[in-house]
Write a protein that holds these residues in place. Sequence first.
Motif, PDB file in Angstrom:
ATOM      1  N   HIS A  97     -13.552  -5.245   6.836  1.00 53.61           N
ATOM      2  CA  HIS A  97     -12.141  -5.116   7.217  1.00 53.61           C
ATOM      3  C   HIS A  97     -11.797  -6.037   8.382  1.00 53.61           C
ATOM      4  N   GLY A  98     -12.711  -6.154   9.345  1.00 52.26           N
ATOM      5  CA  GLY A  98     -12.448  -7.041  10.476  1.00 52.26           C
ATOM      6  C   GLY A  98     -12.331  -8.491  10.058  1.00 52.26           C
ATOM      7  N   PHE A  99     -13.288  -8.968   9.240  1.00 47.34           N
ATOM      8  CA  PHE A  99     -13.241 -10.350   8.757  1.00 47.34           C
ATOM      9  C   PHE A  99     -12.038 -10.564   7.838  1.00 47.34           C
ATOM     10  N   GLY A 100     -11.827  -9.593   6.933  1.00 47.58           N
ATOM     11  CA  GLY A 100     -10.723  -9.732   5.977  1.00 47.58           C
ATOM     12  C   GLY A 100      -9.368  -9.775   6.663  1.00 47.58           C
ATOM     13  N   LEU A 101      -9.201  -8.931   7.697  1.00 48.94           N
ATOM     14  CA  LEU A 101      -7.916  -8.912   8.395  1.00 48.94           C
ATOM     15  C   LEU A 101      -7.726 -10.179   9.221  1.00 48.94           C
ATOM     16  N   PHE A 102      -8.794 -10.678   9.813  1.00 52.20           N
ATOM     17  CA  PHE A 102      -8.718 -11.944  10.550  1.00 52.20           C
ATOM     18  C   PHE A 102      -8.169 -13.046   9.654  1.00 52.20           C
ATOM     19  N   VAL A 103      -8.686 -13.145   8.442  1.00 51.31           N
ATOM     20  CA  VAL A 103      -8.222 -14.168   7.507  1.00 51.31           C
ATOM     21  C   VAL A 103      -6.789 -13.874   7.060  1.00 51.31           C
ATOM     22  N   ALA A 104      -6.509 -12.626   6.699  1.00 53.71           N
ATOM     23  CA  ALA A 104      -5.184 -12.272   6.183  1.00 53.71           C
ATOM     24  C   ALA A 104      -4.087 -12.526   7.211  1.00 53.71           C
ATOM     25  N   VAL A 105      -4.356 -12.182   8.470  1.00 49.55           N
ATOM     26  CA  VAL A 105      -3.371 -12.432   9.530  1.00 49.55           C
ATOM     27  C   VAL A 105      -3.213 -13.931   9.755  1.00 49.55           C
ATOM     28  N   SER A 106      -4.325 -14.652   9.750  1.00 45.35           N
ATOM     29  CA  SER A 106      -4.284 -16.094  10.014  1.00 45.35           C
ATOM     30  C   SER A 106      -3.455 -16.833   8.970  1.00 45.35           C
ATOM     31  N   TYR A 155       9.234  -6.388   3.876  1.00 41.94           N
ATOM     32  CA  TYR A 155       7.809  -6.576   4.164  1.00 41.94           C
ATOM     33  C   TYR A 155       6.986  -5.396   3.650  1.00 41.94           C
ATOM     34  N   ILE A 156       7.453  -4.186   3.929  1.00 40.16           N
ATOM     35  CA  ILE A 156       6.687  -2.996   3.563  1.00 40.16           C
ATOM     36  C   ILE A 156       6.560  -2.870   2.047  1.00 40.16           C
ATOM     37  N   ILE A 157       7.624  -3.163   1.326  1.00 45.55           N
ATOM     38  CA  ILE A 157       7.551  -3.149  -0.139  1.00 45.55           C
ATOM     39  C   ILE A 157       6.499  -4.145  -0.619  1.00 45.55           C
ATOM     40  N   ALA A 158       6.506  -5.341  -0.044  1.00 46.00           N
ATOM     41  CA  ALA A 158       5.539  -6.368  -0.426  1.00 46.00           C
ATOM     42  C   ALA A 158       4.115  -5.933  -0.100  1.00 46.00           C
ATOM     43  N   GLN A 159       3.915  -5.313   1.059  1.00 43.34           N
ATOM     44  CA  GLN A 159       2.585  -4.853   1.455  1.00 43.34           C
ATOM     45  C   GLN A 159       2.060  -3.779   0.505  1.00 43.34           C
ATOM     46  N   PHE A 198       0.523 -11.443  -0.582  1.00 48.39           N
ATOM     47  CA  PHE A 198      -0.764 -12.086  -0.831  1.00 48.39           C
ATOM     48  C   PHE A 198      -1.769 -11.805   0.285  1.00 48.39           C
ATOM     49  N   SER A 199      -1.294 -11.736   1.522  1.00 52.83           N
ATOM     50  CA  SER A 199      -2.205 -11.419   2.624  1.00 52.83           C
ATOM     51  C   SER A 199      -2.749  -9.996   2.490  1.00 52.83           C
ATOM     52  N   THR A 200      -1.869  -9.057   2.132  1.00 50.84           N
ATOM     53  CA  THR A 200      -2.314  -7.670   1.973  1.00 50.84           C
ATOM     54  C   THR A 200      -3.237  -7.527   0.777  1.00 50.84           C
TER      55      THR A 200
END
Length: 251
Positions: free
Chosen positions: A66-75, A107-111, A29-31
Motif C-alpha cells: 500500500h505504501g509503494f502503491g500509493l506513492f506511485v498513484a499520488v505521483s 473525484y469521489i465517483i471516479a475513485q 486510474f490512480s485509484t
Amino acid sequence: MPRFHRIAVGQYEEFRQPGAIKAAAAELFSTLTFVFAGQGSGMAFSKITKGGPTSPPGLVAAALAHGFGLFVAVSVGANISGGHVNPAVTFGAAIGGNLTLVRAVLYIIAQLLGSTVACILLAFSTGGLTTTAFALSGVSVWSAFVFEIVMTFGLVYTVYATALDPKKGDIGIIAPIAIGLIVGANILAGGAFTGASMNPAVSFGPALVSWDWTNHWVYWAGPLVGGGLAGVVYQLIFISHTHEPLPTGDY
C-alpha cells in the motif's frame, strides 16, 4: 477570527469541463492502480502462505504494497488532479477550500469506480479468488470507528502539510513518499484491528465485488470524519488567511 471563507460549492457546469473530466479520469486510474496493488498483495499473500493477512508477515506485506502503491498513484496523478486517490482526502481538501464541492463529488465517483474496476479485474485475473472486504478483528465497532478517524486524520494532515499548504516550498517534492509512508505506518498500527482502510474507496470496491457490507459504515464514517477534522485543524491553525488562493494546478 479565522473562518472558512474559501469553501465553495462550485457550478454544475464543472461536470462537463474538460479539465474536470481529465482530473476525474486521473483519479480513476490512480485509484485503480493503488487498489489493484494493495488488494492484490493481500490475495497473493493468502494464496502463497495459506495465512491470514493480519499475521505479522501479512501486515508487513500489506504496508509495503500500500505504501509503494500509493506513492506511485499520488505521483502520477499529482499534476492532473492533485493525486487524492481517496474520498477522505478529497473531502478534507474541500473543507479547506482547495477544490469545489462539485469537483469533490466528481473525484469521489471516479475513485469509487476505479476501486470497483480494480477488484473486478483482480477477481477475473486470479481465477475467481475473493476480493476480501475489510473487517473488524478483536475490537468493537466504536473502537474501529475511532481507529479509522485517528489514522485518517494523520494521513490527511500529512497531505495538507506536504502538498496543500501554500508555504510548503521544497517539501512538496516529498509529498507522495510522505503520504505513502504514513499509510504504510498506519497499516502496521491498525491493520490487525480494522484492516486500516483510511479510504472509503479502498473499502468500497472489495465490499461491492464480494457483496459483504458488514460494518461497512465504519469505513466511510471514520475516514470522512478524520479527513474533515484534519482539514479544519490545519486550515484554522497553520494556513494564514493572508495567502492568495491556491492556483488551480495545485488542486
